[in-house]
Design a protein around this motif. Structure first.
Motif, PDB file in Angstrom:
ATOM      1  N   LYS A 276       0.834  -1.216   0.000  1.00 47.87           N
ATOM      2  CA  LYS A 276       0.000   0.000   0.000  1.00 47.87           C
ATOM      3  C   LYS A 276       0.861   1.255   0.000  1.00 47.87           C
ATOM      4  N   VAL A 277       1.962   1.171   0.736  1.00 49.99           N
ATOM      5  CA  VAL A 277       2.878   2.319   0.790  1.00 49.99           C
ATOM      6  C   VAL A 277       3.509   2.550  -0.582  1.00 49.99           C
TER       7      VAL A 277
ATOM      8  N   ASP B 129       2.433   1.525  -3.494  1.00 49.74           N
ATOM      9  CA  ASP B 129       1.381   1.958  -4.421  1.00 49.74           C
ATOM     10  C   ASP B 129       1.072   3.439  -4.255  1.00 49.74           C
ATOM     11  N   SER B 130       0.985   3.824  -3.013  1.00 48.35           N
ATOM     12  CA  SER B 130       0.671   5.225  -2.731  1.00 48.35           C
ATOM     13  C   SER B 130       1.760   6.148  -3.285  1.00 48.35           C
TER      14      SER B 130
ATOM     15  N   TYR C 110       1.599   6.157  -6.925  1.00 45.91           N
ATOM     16  CA  TYR C 110       0.464   6.976  -7.358  1.00 45.91           C
ATOM     17  C   TYR C 110       0.836   8.455  -7.368  1.00 45.91           C
TER      18      TYR C 110
END
Lengths: 302, 133
Positions: A74-75, A77-78, A81
């Motif tokens: 998630k990190v 990906d963030s 992003y």
């Protein structure tokens, strides 16, 4: 056995340790990398949004570093992003700057065009003015010409009038009479001796006036016609009339009037203008008539 | 490093101690992910979203602007729940979204202006050409 147990435990501990970092490949990061290399390959972005591209690169570096140190998916990906958004920002920035350049170029072009338009208008105005000037000059010239023509016409009319008057005066002097065939000068019997074709001096003077007239109006010709009364034979009268006509003709040619301008004819007793029963009538019949041609040298036939 | 250490033969007693140590290490790592409350980052993010919330941006970049607003709200929620790591992530994303929305809107406006200017030039050029004929 114990060794195995310890090994299993160590595996668990690794699993716990890497719990927040072990992860599959991030698709967001992959596409961010692709986007970034595309942005780097875009000269427009490199040229117009270098600062934004640098920031995007740094954001991508952070995402890559997180991936390398196996941080939470998630990190990564963030961060990926955020990098993607920053790469998109470089494109937008480049497009904005390009558009702004286009605006300033167009503004310059517009100024140029307006200048051109004004130049064109000025040229057109100058041209109009030049045409107007030319037209005015032309009109002045035309007016001048018209005035001159009028003056010339007046002068020439006056001249014609004067000429006509002069001619009339001369004709009057020669006792010329207007007949349907034209102007006729009648030389009377008294200018010839009886039965002679020799002109008397009085007749000579009349012929001199005629010669002067013919010299002045070289386009005119004369037809000299002789007539007699009915006394005597008609053949002798015919001869006499011819002789008297040619005598006048000779007198004229003797005064430098071309032979081609003088023709003679005898009519004998014909064309009597009065009765032959009285002396005065016969005298009127004995005559030489000089027909003056028109301006073209034409004499109407009898 | 800990993995290699665990390979050494240990007594039954020290084994349970190792489990506790590992658990403590995991908690510490998790705490490391979260860190301190990202108050400043959230403020910067909020400022960016506010700055981007214009009529033009709503018109030209509605998706990005909405995304920024949503993420900011979620970041504030995460902050309230003391999930600082998530709050920080979302704040960063919201900020990136807001900046992009703004850039997109500015770009679109500039392009429209460019188009208008070029159109005006074209009209003028046509008029000149017509007059020239």
């Amino acid at each position: 056995m114990q060794k195995n147990h310890l090994f299993a435990l160590s595996l668990i501990s690794v699993a716990v340790m890497t719990g927040c970092s072990t992860m599959p490949q991030s698709s967001t990061l992959d596409s961010a990398r692709v986007d970034y290399s595309q942005a780097q390959a875009n000269p427009q972005v490199v040229q117009l949004a270098p600062l934004q591209l640098k920031e995007a690169g740094e954001a991508l570096d952070r995402a890559n570093a997180a991936q390398a140190s196996r941080e939470d998916a998630k990190v990564v990906d963030s961060l990926a992003y955020v990098a993607q958004q920053k790469i998109a920002l470089t494109q937008e920035t480049a497009q904005r700057k390009k558009a702004e350049l286009a605006v300033s170029t167009a503004a310059a072009e517009r100024t140029q065009l307006q200048l051109q338009a004004r130049t064109q208008e000025a040229n057109a105005a100058n041209q109009h003015a030049a045409i107007a000037e030319l037209t005015a000059e032309q009109k002045t010239a035309e007016a001048h010409l018209a005035r001159q023509q009028t003056a010339d016409a007046q002068a020439s009319a006056a001249q014609d009038q004067a000429d006509l008057a002069a001619m009339q005066a001369q004709m009057d002097e020669m006792n010329a009479k207007k007949t349907p065939r034209g102007m006729v000068i009648t030389l009377g019997d008294v200018l010839f001796d009886t039965n002679q074709s020799q002109l008397k001096s009085g007749g000579e003077r009349n012929v001199q006036k005629l010669a002067a007239f013919l010299k002045r109006y070289p386009q005119r010709t004369v037809m000299i016609e002789g007539f007699t009364d009915s006394v005597g034979s008609s053949s002798s009268n015919q001869l006499l009339s011819e002789r008297r006509a040619s005598a006048v003709g000779l007198a004229l040619t003797g005064m430098d009037i071309g032979r081609d301008r003088v023709s003679t004819q005898g009519h004998g007793e014909a064309y009597a203008v009065a009765g032959n029963d009285t002396a005065s009538g016969r005298q009127l019949n004995r005559r030489v008539e000089i027909m003056l041609s028109d301006e073209r040298g034409v004499i109407a036939p009898r | 490093m800990m993995k290699s250490r665990s390979r050494f033969p240990l007594s039954q007693c020290s084994r349970s101690g190792l489990v506790y140590a590992l658990l403590a290490g995991g908690v510490m790592l998790l705490a490391g992910c979260s860190g301190t409350p990202p108050t400043e980052q959230l403020a910067v993010s909020k400022s960016a979203v506010t700055h981007a919330s214009t009529a033009a941006t709503t018109q030209y970049a509605p998706v990005e602007l909405q995304s920024a607003k949503d993420k900011l709200e979620r970041a504030e929620n995460a902050m309230a729940q003391e999930d600082y790591a998530l709050a920080s992530q979302l704040a960063a994303e919201a900020q990136a979204d807001a900046r992009l929305a703004e850039a997109k809107s500015e770009s679109a406006q500039a392009q429209k202006t460019a188009q208008d200017t070029q159109d005006a030039s074209r009209v003028l050029r046509e008029e000149i050409n017509r007059k020239a004929q």
